[in-house]
Design an enzyme around this catalytic site. Structure first.
Site, PDB file in Angstrom:
ATOM      1  N   TYR A  19       7.391  -0.977  -1.555  1.00  0.00           N
ATOM      2  CA  TYR A  19       7.412  -0.509  -2.746  1.00  0.00           C
ATOM      3  C   TYR A  19       8.727  -0.173  -2.786  1.00  0.00           C
ATOM      4  CZ  TYR A  19       3.255   2.624  -2.246  1.00  0.00           C
ATOM      5  OH  TYR A  19       1.868   3.009  -2.129  1.00  0.00           O
ATOM      6  N   ASP A  40       1.042  -1.327  -8.652  1.00  0.00           N
ATOM      7  CA  ASP A  40       0.152  -0.441  -9.271  1.00  0.00           C
ATOM      8  C   ASP A  40       0.689   1.039  -8.961  1.00  0.00           C
ATOM      9  OD1 ASP A  40      -0.659  -0.027  -6.741  1.00  0.00           O
ATOM     10  OD2 ASP A  40      -2.734  -0.938  -6.965  1.00  0.00           O
ATOM     11  N   HIS A  85      -5.590  -0.014  -5.647  1.00  0.00           N
ATOM     12  CA  HIS A  85      -4.909   0.833  -4.292  1.00  0.00           C
ATOM     13  C   HIS A  85      -5.968   1.994  -3.769  1.00  0.00           C
ATOM     14  CE1 HIS A  85      -0.638   2.114  -3.865  1.00  0.00           C
ATOM     15  NE2 HIS A  85      -1.283   2.780  -2.810  1.00  0.00           N
TER      16      HIS A  85
HETATM   17  C1  LIG Z   1      -4.470   6.147   3.491  1.00  0.00           C
HETATM   18  C2  LIG Z   1      -3.983   5.049   2.431  1.00  0.00           C
HETATM   19  C3  LIG Z   1      -2.684   4.761   2.401  1.00  0.00           C
HETATM   20  C4  LIG Z   1      -2.299   3.894   1.582  1.00  0.00           C
HETATM   21  N1  LIG Z   1      -1.106   3.385   1.630  1.00  0.00           N
HETATM   22  C5  LIG Z   1      -0.615   2.504   0.947  1.00  0.00           C
HETATM   23  C6  LIG Z   1       0.836   1.904   0.651  1.00  0.00           C
HETATM   24  O1  LIG Z   1       1.677   2.432   1.168  1.00  0.00           O
HETATM   25  N2  LIG Z   1       1.185   0.877   0.052  1.00  0.00           N
HETATM   26  C7  LIG Z   1       0.049   0.232  -0.844  1.00  0.00           C
HETATM   27  O2  LIG Z   1       0.603  -0.669  -1.333  1.00  0.00           O
HETATM   28  N3  LIG Z   1      -1.021   0.609  -0.686  1.00  0.00           N
HETATM   29  C8  LIG Z   1      -1.450   1.423   0.049  1.00  0.00           C
HETATM   30  N4  LIG Z   1      -2.774   2.061   0.097  1.00  0.00           N
HETATM   31  C9  LIG Z   1      -3.995   0.986  -0.640  1.00  0.00           C
HETATM   32  C10 LIG Z   1      -4.431  -0.134   0.300  1.00  0.00           C
HETATM   33  O3  LIG Z   1      -3.357  -1.198   0.632  1.00  0.00           O
HETATM   34  C11 LIG Z   1      -5.569  -0.775  -0.279  1.00  0.00           C
HETATM   35  O4  LIG Z   1      -5.452  -1.225  -1.494  1.00  0.00           O
HETATM   36  C12 LIG Z   1      -6.796   0.117  -0.316  1.00  0.00           C
HETATM   37  O5  LIG Z   1      -6.897   1.124   0.953  1.00  0.00           O
HETATM   38  C13 LIG Z   1      -8.098  -0.819  -0.141  1.00  0.00           C
HETATM   39  O6  LIG Z   1      -9.388   0.021  -0.435  1.00  0.00           O
HETATM   40  P1  LIG Z   1     -10.008   0.382   1.047  1.00  0.00           P
HETATM   41  O7  LIG Z   1      -9.309   1.548   1.655  1.00  0.00           O
HETATM   42  O8  LIG Z   1     -11.354   0.872   0.454  1.00  0.00           O
HETATM   43  O9  LIG Z   1     -10.187  -0.741   1.966  1.00  0.00           O
HETATM   44  C14 LIG Z   1      -3.333   2.796   0.971  1.00  0.00           C
HETATM   45  C15 LIG Z   1      -4.661   3.316   1.010  1.00  0.00           C
HETATM   46  C16 LIG Z   1      -5.099   4.454   1.996  1.00  0.00           C
HETATM   47  C17 LIG Z   1      -6.463   4.758   1.964  1.00  0.00           C
END
Ligand SMILES: Cc1cc2nc3c(=O)[nH]c(=O)nc-3n(C[C@H](O)[C@H](O)[C@H](O)COP(=O)(O)O)c2cc1C
Length: 508
Positions: free
Chosen positions: A243, A271, A361
């Site tokens: 980030y 995003d 995301h």
């Molecule tokens: C609890 C949680 C925290 C996340 N934190 C971040 C993050 O800190 N940075 C980021 O780029 N994406 C974050 N994401 C998005 C994930 O990298 C990813 O795009 C997403 O979880 C994929 O979908 P899925 O959970 O259905 O596999 C987060 C997703 C979840 C569920």
């Protein structure tokens, strides 16, 4: 301890006297900090700190901060010394009836052998996780339509398997950015790993080592970055999710430190200029009732959930112009995470990125953003049509994440040109409900699914998983899933998920 107060011992009684907005001391991991001047700068608001004014805040602090957050954010003179633990007044932890019921459900988890697929982990996690953790992990933006669409989109792609190919042995190993991976998946970045289990993201690091997959370390991990790198085996490949901080000096420090520590790829999240409204999470109100030290403080946003509490540093000013700067500060390959249309994919390609992640995301940002798998079809088609370029392709790799729950989902993405896919929530649910054995089982399930499905698809290796093996013509047909669809409800049995042991279920 980095201040001049090293070795100084402070009694719990003295700390307890500093329990106001005018003088606010807290204890974290046996050390006393004066956070009075930091109160209004705390990304999670001052109220949550004031709840622990004069007290030990370690339990609340741990899951949502890396261990070094407090030491790096407070000037050394505010590190007051160590506390004499014998004199610290304990914050009384009341075990509520709801918590007792949750613990009973934890005892009633079915054995891991009854967990047959990644959906099962989600079903059990929902029953056994704390409400706060479940809300943060499972929540998505607004009406959560994109979150549901992410998985449903895979249902619109069908296979065209080939037969009579020798599939005695199937090999699903692959390369991701030139590094070996035992399967075409990686653990995508998910923040606040300790909400689900005390070892947090280390559960992922260790399982990634055991199963030969790559972990993407999140900027907002609960474990510190160094803990996660130190927790890796020699030679274990890790990526880093970034980030971008408004303060570019901080960003530069993070990026260069990651490179020095051997991280092999920089995934810049593009995003999230502002974090989406995740209402399930917001309702949890991280700054809950009970803090009476600052009654009437109207400056506190009471609607902050974990997500908003931790994310205020992210720079909404990030733009394409910044890419050259990133290239000037690191030699790590740069991948943009969160690309959502072919036009931006082309710019990333033209600007020399090493890849893109087609992602929304996990449905946590813009609701009604399309699924990554749908965008993949569009991006691959446009590259072929306008540039004569086909995928997979070394030098510019396309990744997809969101809603991946089965090896068949992964194989569809690979057939359509993705190098690999990211998996987020299923791994969180696996270790939150069963600890390290859970995540081990999740990866074993995926491995077994790959083996079987590649055989049935007639693809002995990942290279044999080609576009002709899928029919994705319906991918852009957006049918909104109607909850409680009558036809489905009355004519068919719903799929069953794993559930609690029978005796426990009868009692609860
Ligand atoms: C609890 C949680 C925290 C996340 N934190 C971040 C993050 O800190 N940075 C980021 O780029 N994406 C974050 N994401 C998005 C994930 O990298 C990813 O795009 C997403 O979880 C994929 O979908 P899925 O959970 O259905 O596999 C987060 C997703 C979840 C569920």
């Amino acid at each position: 301890m980095s201040g001049g107060n090293e070795g100084k011992m402070i009694s719990g009684k003295t700390v307890a006297e500093h329990n106001t907005r005018e003088s606010c001391w807290i204890i974290v991991h046996g050390k006393v900090y004066d956070v009075t001047e930091f109160l209004d700068d705390h990304p999670g608001g001052s109220k949550i700190i004031l709840k622990y004014a004069g007290k030990d805040a370690t339990e609340e602090y741990d899951p949502i901060h890396p261990p070094d957050a407090i030491t790096t954010n407070l000037p050394p003179e505010k590190h007051l010394g160590a506390v004499d633990q014998s004199s610290v007044e304990r914050v009384e932890v009341k075990i509520t009836d709801a918590e007792k019921e949750r613990l009973a459900r934890v005892d009633a988890r079915p054995p891991l052998s009854e967990i047959l697929n990644l959906h099962d982990f989600e079903a059990i996690a929902k029953l056994v996780m704390t409400e706060k953790a479940w809300a943060y992990y499972s929540s998505a933006a607004d009406d959560e339509i994109t979150n549901r669409e992410n998985h449903i989109a895979y249902h619109r792609i069908w296979f065209r398997p080939r037969i009579m190919r020798d599939v005695t042995r199937v090999d699903f190993t692959t390369k991701i950015l030139g590094h070996d991976s035992s399967m075409p998946i990686y653990m995508t970045a998910t923040a606040l790993g300790k909400l689900g289990h005390p070892d947090g993201e280390l559960n992922l690091t260790r399982a990634a080592a055991k199963h030969g997959v790559i972990q993407m370390i999140p900027t907002l991990a609960s474990c510190s970055f160094d803990e996660l790198v130190d927790g890796a085996k020699p030679g274990q490949v890790q990526f880093m999710q970034l980030y971008v901080n408004k303060d570019r000096a901080i960003t530069k420090r993070i990026v260069q430190h990651a490179e020095e520590r051997g991280v092999k790829g920089l995934f810049i999240t593009v995003d999230a200029p502002q974090l989406g409204r995740r209402e399930k999470d917001m309702r949890q109100k991280f700054d809950d009732e009970g803090a009476n030290v600052q009654k009437g403080d109207a400056s506190v946003d009471r609607n902050q959930g974990a997500a908003r509490a931790i994310s205020s540093f992210i720079d909404p000013g990030l733009s394409w112009k910044d890419l050259d700067w990133f290239k000037s500060i690191t030699k790590m390959p740069i991948i943009l995470k969160g690309v959502q249309c072919w036009e931006d994919a082309f710019i990333a390609y033209d600007q020399g990125c090493a890849g893109i992640v087609l992602s929304n995301h996990g449905g946590r940002q813009l609701d009604f953003a399309r699924s990554g798998i749908e965008v993949l079809v569009e991006v691959v088609e446009k590259f072929k049509e306008k540039r004569g370029i086909t995928f997979p392709r070394p030098g510019f790799e396309i990744f997809v994440d969101g809603g991946v729950r089965r090896a068949t989902d992964v194989l569809k993405a690979v057939a359509l040109g993705a190098t690999a896919v990211g998996i987020g929530r299923p791994f969180l649910y696996a270790y939150s409900s069963y600890g390290p054995e859970g995540i081990d089982q999740a990866l074993t399930i995926l491995r077994d699914e790959f083996e079987m499905n590649m055989r049935l698809l007639g693809a002995p290796t990942i290279k044999d998983v080609v576009p002709d093996m899928v029919d994705a013509r319906s991918i852009s047909t957006h049918v909104v899933a109607v909850p409680g669809d009558r036809l489905y409800d009355s004519n068919y049995d719903s799929m069953q998920s794993a559930t609690l042991k029978a005796a426990a279920k009868a009692k609860l």
